[in-house]
Design a protein around this motif. Structure first.
Motif, PDB file in Angstrom:
ATOM      1  N   ASN A 106       0.834  -1.210   0.000  1.00 51.80           N
ATOM      2  CA  ASN A 106       0.000   0.000   0.000  1.00 51.80           C
ATOM      3  C   ASN A 106       0.868   1.259   0.000  1.00 51.80           C
ATOM      4  OD1 ASN A 106      -2.417  -1.562   0.161  1.00 51.80           O
ATOM      5  ND2 ASN A 106      -2.064  -1.807   2.369  1.00 51.80           N
ATOM      6  N   TYR A 107       1.654   1.434  -1.043  1.00 51.25           N
ATOM      7  CA  TYR A 107       2.616   2.526  -1.119  1.00 51.25           C
ATOM      8  C   TYR A 107       2.170   3.621  -2.087  1.00 51.25           C
ATOM      9  CZ  TYR A 107       6.301  -0.198   1.238  1.00 51.25           C
ATOM     10  OH  TYR A 107       7.047  -0.911   2.143  1.00 51.25           O
ATOM     11  N   LEU A 108       2.446   4.858  -1.689  1.00 53.89           N
ATOM     12  CA  LEU A 108       2.408   6.011  -2.584  1.00 53.89           C
ATOM     13  C   LEU A 108       3.762   6.694  -2.504  1.00 53.89           C
ATOM     14  CD1 LEU A 108      -1.060   7.682  -1.843  1.00 53.89           C
ATOM     15  CD2 LEU A 108      -0.393   6.548  -3.979  1.00 53.89           C
ATOM     16  N   PHE A 109       4.393   6.914  -3.649  1.00 51.13           N
ATOM     17  CA  PHE A 109       5.691   7.586  -3.693  1.00 51.13           C
ATOM     18  C   PHE A 109       5.523   8.954  -4.354  1.00 51.13           C
ATOM     19  CE2 PHE A 109       6.711   3.101  -3.546  1.00 51.13           C
ATOM     20  CZ  PHE A 109       7.833   3.034  -2.739  1.00 51.13           C
ATOM     21  N   PHE A 110       5.932   9.991  -3.653  1.00 53.13           N
ATOM     22  CA  PHE A 110       5.924  11.345  -4.209  1.00 53.13           C
ATOM     23  C   PHE A 110       7.345  11.884  -4.247  1.00 53.13           C
ATOM     24  CE2 PHE A 110       1.574  10.826  -2.853  1.00 53.13           C
ATOM     25  CZ  PHE A 110       0.835  11.544  -3.782  1.00 53.13           C
ATOM     26  N   TYR A 111       7.547  12.878  -5.118  1.00 53.77           N
ATOM     27  CA  TYR A 111       8.874  13.504  -5.255  1.00 53.77           C
ATOM     28  C   TYR A 111       8.705  15.013  -5.384  1.00 53.77           C
ATOM     29  CZ  TYR A 111      13.225  15.071  -7.401  1.00 53.77           C
ATOM     30  OH  TYR A 111      14.381  15.761  -7.688  1.00 53.77           O
ATOM     31  N   ASN A 112       9.500  15.760  -4.625  1.00 57.01           N
ATOM     32  CA  ASN A 112       9.477  17.221  -4.735  1.00 57.01           C
ATOM     33  C   ASN A 112      10.666  17.680  -5.569  1.00 57.01           C
ATOM     34  OD1 ASN A 112       9.910  20.116  -4.065  1.00 57.01           O
ATOM     35  ND2 ASN A 112       8.161  19.777  -2.715  1.00 57.01           N
ATOM     36  N   LYS A 113      10.395  18.233  -6.738  1.00 58.08           N
ATOM     37  CA  LYS A 113      11.472  18.573  -7.660  1.00 58.08           C
ATOM     38  C   LYS A 113      12.258  19.805  -7.239  1.00 58.08           C
ATOM     39  CE  LYS A 113       7.778  20.299 -10.662  1.00 58.08           C
ATOM     40  NZ  LYS A 113       7.048  19.975 -11.909  1.00 58.08           N
ATOM     41  N   PHE A 114      11.754  20.576  -6.274  1.00 60.15           N
ATOM     42  CA  PHE A 114      12.480  21.761  -5.802  1.00 60.15           C
ATOM     43  C   PHE A 114      13.342  21.487  -4.577  1.00 60.15           C
ATOM     44  CE2 PHE A 114       8.596  23.856  -7.727  1.00 60.15           C
ATOM     45  CZ  PHE A 114       9.235  24.184  -8.910  1.00 60.15           C
ATOM     46  N   THR A 115      13.076  20.415  -3.853  1.00 61.25           N
ATOM     47  CA  THR A 115      13.885  20.057  -2.687  1.00 61.25           C
ATOM     48  C   THR A 115      14.634  18.743  -2.860  1.00 61.25           C
ATOM     49  OG1 THR A 115      12.071  18.893  -1.582  1.00 61.25           O
ATOM     50  CG2 THR A 115      12.282  21.268  -1.160  1.00 61.25           C
ATOM     51  N   GLY A 116      14.238  17.926  -3.836  1.00 64.60           N
ATOM     52  CA  GLY A 116      14.895  16.648  -4.064  1.00 64.60           C
ATOM     53  C   GLY A 116      14.474  15.565  -3.092  1.00 64.60           C
ATOM     54  N   ILE A 117      13.350  15.731  -2.420  1.00 63.36           N
ATOM     55  CA  ILE A 117      12.909  14.767  -1.413  1.00 63.36           C
ATOM     56  C   ILE A 117      11.915  13.774  -2.001  1.00 63.36           C
ATOM     57  CG2 ILE A 117      11.545  14.514   0.710  1.00 63.36           C
ATOM     58  CD1 ILE A 117      12.822  17.071   1.714  1.00 63.36           C
ATOM     59  N   ILE A 118      12.189  12.485  -1.798  1.00 64.36           N
ATOM     60  CA  ILE A 118      11.195  11.438  -2.056  1.00 64.36           C
ATOM     61  C   ILE A 118      10.433  11.216  -0.753  1.00 64.36           C
ATOM     62  CG2 ILE A 118      10.813   8.986  -2.485  1.00 64.36           C
ATOM     63  CD1 ILE A 118      13.094   8.990  -4.431  1.00 64.36           C
ATOM     64  N   ARG A 119       9.138  11.389  -0.805  1.00 61.27           N
ATOM     65  CA  ARG A 119       8.293  11.163   0.369  1.00 61.27           C
ATOM     66  C   ARG A 119       7.466   9.897   0.120  1.00 61.27           C
ATOM     67  NH1 ARG A 119       5.852  16.276   2.806  1.00 61.27           N
ATOM     68  NH2 ARG A 119       7.985  16.258   3.624  1.00 61.27           N
ATOM     69  N   THR A 120       7.660   8.918   0.952  1.00 65.62           N
ATOM     70  CA  THR A 120       7.001   7.633   0.802  1.00 65.62           C
ATOM     71  C   THR A 120       5.900   7.498   1.847  1.00 65.62           C
ATOM     72  OG1 THR A 120       9.091   6.666   0.056  1.00 65.62           O
ATOM     73  CG2 THR A 120       7.338   5.141   0.700  1.00 65.62           C
ATOM     74  N   TYR A 121       4.684   7.232   1.383  1.00 65.71           N
ATOM     75  CA  TYR A 121       3.549   6.969   2.268  1.00 65.71           C
ATOM     76  C   TYR A 121       3.222   5.475   2.212  1.00 65.71           C
ATOM     77  CZ  TYR A 121       2.552  12.015   2.333  1.00 65.71           C
ATOM     78  OH  TYR A 121       2.632  13.375   2.485  1.00 65.71           O
ATOM     79  N   TYR A 122       2.857   4.942   3.367  1.00 65.86           N
ATOM     80  CA  TYR A 122       2.455   3.539   3.420  1.00 65.86           C
ATOM     81  C   TYR A 122       1.256   3.405   4.345  1.00 65.86           C
ATOM     82  CZ  TYR A 122       2.451  -1.500   4.064  1.00 65.86           C
ATOM     83  OH  TYR A 122       2.078  -2.817   4.096  1.00 65.86           O
ATOM     84  N   PHE A 123       0.225   2.684   3.883  1.00 68.98           N
ATOM     85  CA  PHE A 123      -0.958   2.435   4.704  1.00 68.98           C
ATOM     86  C   PHE A 123      -0.874   1.027   5.277  1.00 68.98           C
ATOM     87  CE2 PHE A 123      -5.198   1.439   5.999  1.00 68.98           C
ATOM     88  CZ  PHE A 123      -5.741   2.657   6.401  1.00 68.98           C
ATOM     89  N   LEU A 124      -0.774   0.940   6.609  1.00 66.91           N
ATOM     90  CA  LEU A 124      -0.753  -0.347   7.288  1.00 66.91           C
ATOM     91  C   LEU A 124      -2.187  -0.734   7.634  1.00 66.91           C
ATOM     92  CD1 LEU A 124       0.851  -2.686   8.541  1.00 66.91           C
ATOM     93  CD2 LEU A 124       0.999  -1.341  10.655  1.00 66.91           C
ATOM     94  N   ALA A 125      -2.700  -1.718   6.927  1.00 69.87           N
ATOM     95  CA  ALA A 125      -4.089  -2.145   7.132  1.00 69.87           C
ATOM     96  C   ALA A 125      -4.196  -3.247   8.172  1.00 69.87           C
ATOM     97  CB  ALA A 125      -4.679  -2.623   5.805  1.00 69.87           C
ATOM     98  N   ASP A 126      -3.071  -3.877   8.487  1.00 67.40           N
ATOM     99  CA  ASP A 126      -3.090  -4.994   9.435  1.00 67.40           C
ATOM    100  C   ASP A 126      -2.878  -4.494  10.858  1.00 67.40           C
ATOM    101  OD1 ASP A 126      -3.346  -6.812   7.286  1.00 67.40           O
ATOM    102  OD2 ASP A 126      -1.194  -6.666   6.926  1.00 67.40           O
ATOM    103  N   ASP A 127      -2.731  -5.419  11.763  1.00 67.67           N
ATOM    104  CA  ASP A 127      -2.444  -5.058  13.140  1.00 67.67           C
ATOM    105  C   ASP A 127      -1.087  -4.368  13.235  1.00 67.67           C
ATOM    106  OD1 ASP A 127      -4.828  -6.136  13.978  1.00 67.67           O
ATOM    107  OD2 ASP A 127      -3.955  -8.110  14.413  1.00 67.67           O
ATOM    108  N   VAL A 128      -0.928  -3.564  14.270  1.00 70.07           N
ATOM    109  CA  VAL A 128       0.323  -2.839  14.464  1.00 70.07           C
ATOM    110  C   VAL A 128       1.467  -3.822  14.641  1.00 70.07           C
ATOM    111  CG1 VAL A 128       1.548  -1.228  15.963  1.00 70.07           C
ATOM    112  CG2 VAL A 128      -0.881  -0.901  15.475  1.00 70.07           C
ATOM    113  N   THR A 129       2.593  -3.492  13.988  1.00 74.17           N
ATOM    114  CA  THR A 129       3.768  -4.349  14.041  1.00 74.17           C
ATOM    115  C   THR A 129       4.320  -4.450  15.455  1.00 74.17           C
ATOM    116  OG1 THR A 129       4.351  -3.773  11.790  1.00 74.17           O
ATOM    117  CG2 THR A 129       6.120  -4.602  13.159  1.00 74.17           C
TER     118      THR A 129
END
Length: 533
Positions: A106-129
């Motif tokens: 459940n990943y979404l990957f975004f990139y900011n072209k002015f700062t060079g940052i890859i921001r990765t989002y992940y949705f954990l649908a299961d129980d907490v690790t």
């Protein structure tokens, strides 16, 4: 003393001029070099969508969830991250795995072209690790310079790492553990521009691991429990190598940290800012922080030079604290977060295995230096101040070679910006993380010629005042018959260098109309090379 380096695409200017580099309006985006393989895309796997107008997404298990920046989302991501997601601020969607066929990715990957940052989002649908401290890893295959600013000090383009890896803590409001929680999680990775990456096959891997909180700690005065603190570990030899580790702070925690160091009297850790200037910084925003030169006092700095003091201002910097990995972080088997491997890195050379292409496929990273900055000094030190009966005092000077500052801007970014400006500053780290000979200097003579800019229990930094630092070296008094005896300034030959100097390089970018035109300031710290002149 700060040096500004400004350029024109059509006119070469002096290295020390003070005008900014304006880009021609008709500049076209550059094409990617090298041959490209034929790619078979699978329709619908990487679904590119408008995340600013579509609040709902479907997970790989078929369930519908609200994106993290909309009201009602399940998340503990801090507000300074959630408020920063718009296209006008430079964000582009790289990959959407939510519509894929691999359950749990459940990943979404975004990139900011002015700062060079890859921001990765992940949705954990299961129980907490199980476990208490959540850590994320992002790595690249092959030799490249894409993660050359993960540690406290940045390294230039010509210093490549084999299969570089960056590890970051989970961005969480959970001030105690920063554990990976049910719902949306996120982490950031800063990418540095590598022009040679475009011709290489480079794959990206993302994974997570969980460790006990006792295994990861910060030394210094930045607390792991701060909601804006980001643990960042750069490594070339696996997860346990934390030699270049650094602690970062972002959002409100970053501004609060800086303001806690600025006081109205000489007890301020930030020594060059006190009195009336301190009240301006404390009562102001990121613009006042940058104007006061505080961005130069840390390992790196990314901030928007906003006119307002809104709590949503963008600021992130690497503090002078360190990270101690007290245990072993070596496995991802302890958690239930799915990993991704073999992912095509945008802007690189694809191969036949790349059936999934990104929504944004341009070179990553904003800028980097082509090679290390160079400090110049003489092998001859001159004397003249007699200190009988045993020795004399000799001096030589260290100054930055301006021709060694060769900033390489990502050409895919040039059509998106109105102008950029480069400036440099020279610092002497008299003490760094508790060590006065932290860079293994051969010569350790007293250094003068700078203003004390920052001091705490473990660090003491001086900023150059008049273009150069002076090294004071004790040597023999000229004896009768010595050819130097009658010289006004006797000389001695000195072997080696004092290597405690640090060069700060700042690039300020102005995006074009259509984007948020607030100046973006990126400062990095480099350990220079040394040469005799």
């Amino acid at each position: 003393m700060k040096k500004n380096y400004l350029y024109s695409l059509t006119l070469t200017l002096s290295f020390f001029t003070s005008c900014k580099k304006d880009l021609p309006k008709d500049i076209e985006a550059l094409t990617k070099p090298g041959s490209q393989a034929t790619i078979n895309t699978i329709t619908g796997v990487n679904s590119c969508f408008n995340w600013e107008t579509n609040p709902y997404v479907s997970l790989t298990n078929g369930e519908t969830r609200i994106l993290p920046w909309y009201n009602g989302a399940t998340t503990q991501i801090p507000d300074f991250i959630l408020s920063d997601y718009k296209k006008e601020e430079g964000w582009e969607l790289l990959y959407n795995f939510l519509s894929g066929t691999e359950n749990g990715q459940n990943y979404l990957f975004f990139y900011n072209k002015f700062t060079g940052i890859i921001r990765t989002y992940y949705f954990l649908a299961d129980d907490v690790t199980a476990g208490s401290n959540g850590m994320w890893g992002l790595s690249f295959t092959s030799q490249n310079a894409l993660l050359n600013n993960v540690g406290y000090f940045a390294t230039p383009i010509n210093e490549l790492s084999q299969d570089p890896l960056a590890i970051s803590s989970n961005l969480s409001l959970d001030a105690t553990t920063k554990g990976i929680s049910r719902g949306w999680n996120a982490f950031d990775t800063e990418i540095t521009y590598d022009p040679d990456a475009a011709a290489k096959i480079i794959k990206m891997r993302v994974f997570s691991t969980t460790s006990n909180i006792s295994q990861v700690s910060l030394s210094g005065d930045v607390q792991l429990s701060s909601a804006g603190t980001i643990v960042s570990v750069g490594t070339k030899n696996g997860l346990q190598d934390a030699a270049n580790s650094a602690a970062k702070s972002g959002g409100d925690a970053a501004k609060d940290y800086i303001k806690s160091k600025v006081k109205s009297d000489s007890s301020s850790f930030i020594k060059k800012i006190f009195g009336s200037a301190a009240s301006v910084v404390i009562g102001g925003g990121v613009k006042e922080i940058i104007n006061a030169g505080i961005n130069l006092l840390f390992g790196s700095f990314i901030g928007k030079k906003s006119e307002t003091t809104s709590t949503t201002q963008k600021i992130e910097f690497k503090t002078n604290g360190t990270i101690n990995l007290l245990g072993t972080i070596s496995s991802t088997s302890a958690n239930n977060v799915s990993s991704i491997a073999g992912l095509y890195t945008p802007g690189t050379r694809p191969d036949l295995s790349n059936f999934l292409l990104p929504c944004f496929d341009k070179q990553l990273g904003v800028w980097n230096l082509e090679s290390k900055p160079v400090l110049l000094t003489s092998q001859q030190a001159t004397g003249g101040n007699h200190l009988p009966p045993d020795d004399d005092l000799y001096q030589r000077h260290y100054f930055l070679d301006p021709s060694s500052i060769k900033v390489k801007i990502n050409p895919d970014l040039l059509p998106e910006i109105e102008s950029y400006e480069v400036s440099t500053d020279l610092f002497y780290y008299d003490q760094f993380k508790g060590n006065s000979n932290w860079n293994n200097s051969v010569m350790t003579g007293l250094i003068t010629g700078g203003i004390l800019a920052y001091q705490d229990e473990a660090n003491k930094f001086y900023q150059v005042q008049h273009g150069s630092f002076t090294e004071n070296i004790r040597g023999p008094i000229p004896v009768p018959g010595n050819p130097n005896e009658d010289n006004d300034l006797p000389t001695i030959t000195v072997g080696g260098f004092n290597k405690n100097f640090v060069v700060k390089v700042t690039v300020t970018i102005i995006p074009k109309t259509g984007y948020d035109k607030t100046p973006i300031v990126i400062t990095r710290s480099y350990i220079p090379d040394y040469q005799y002149f």
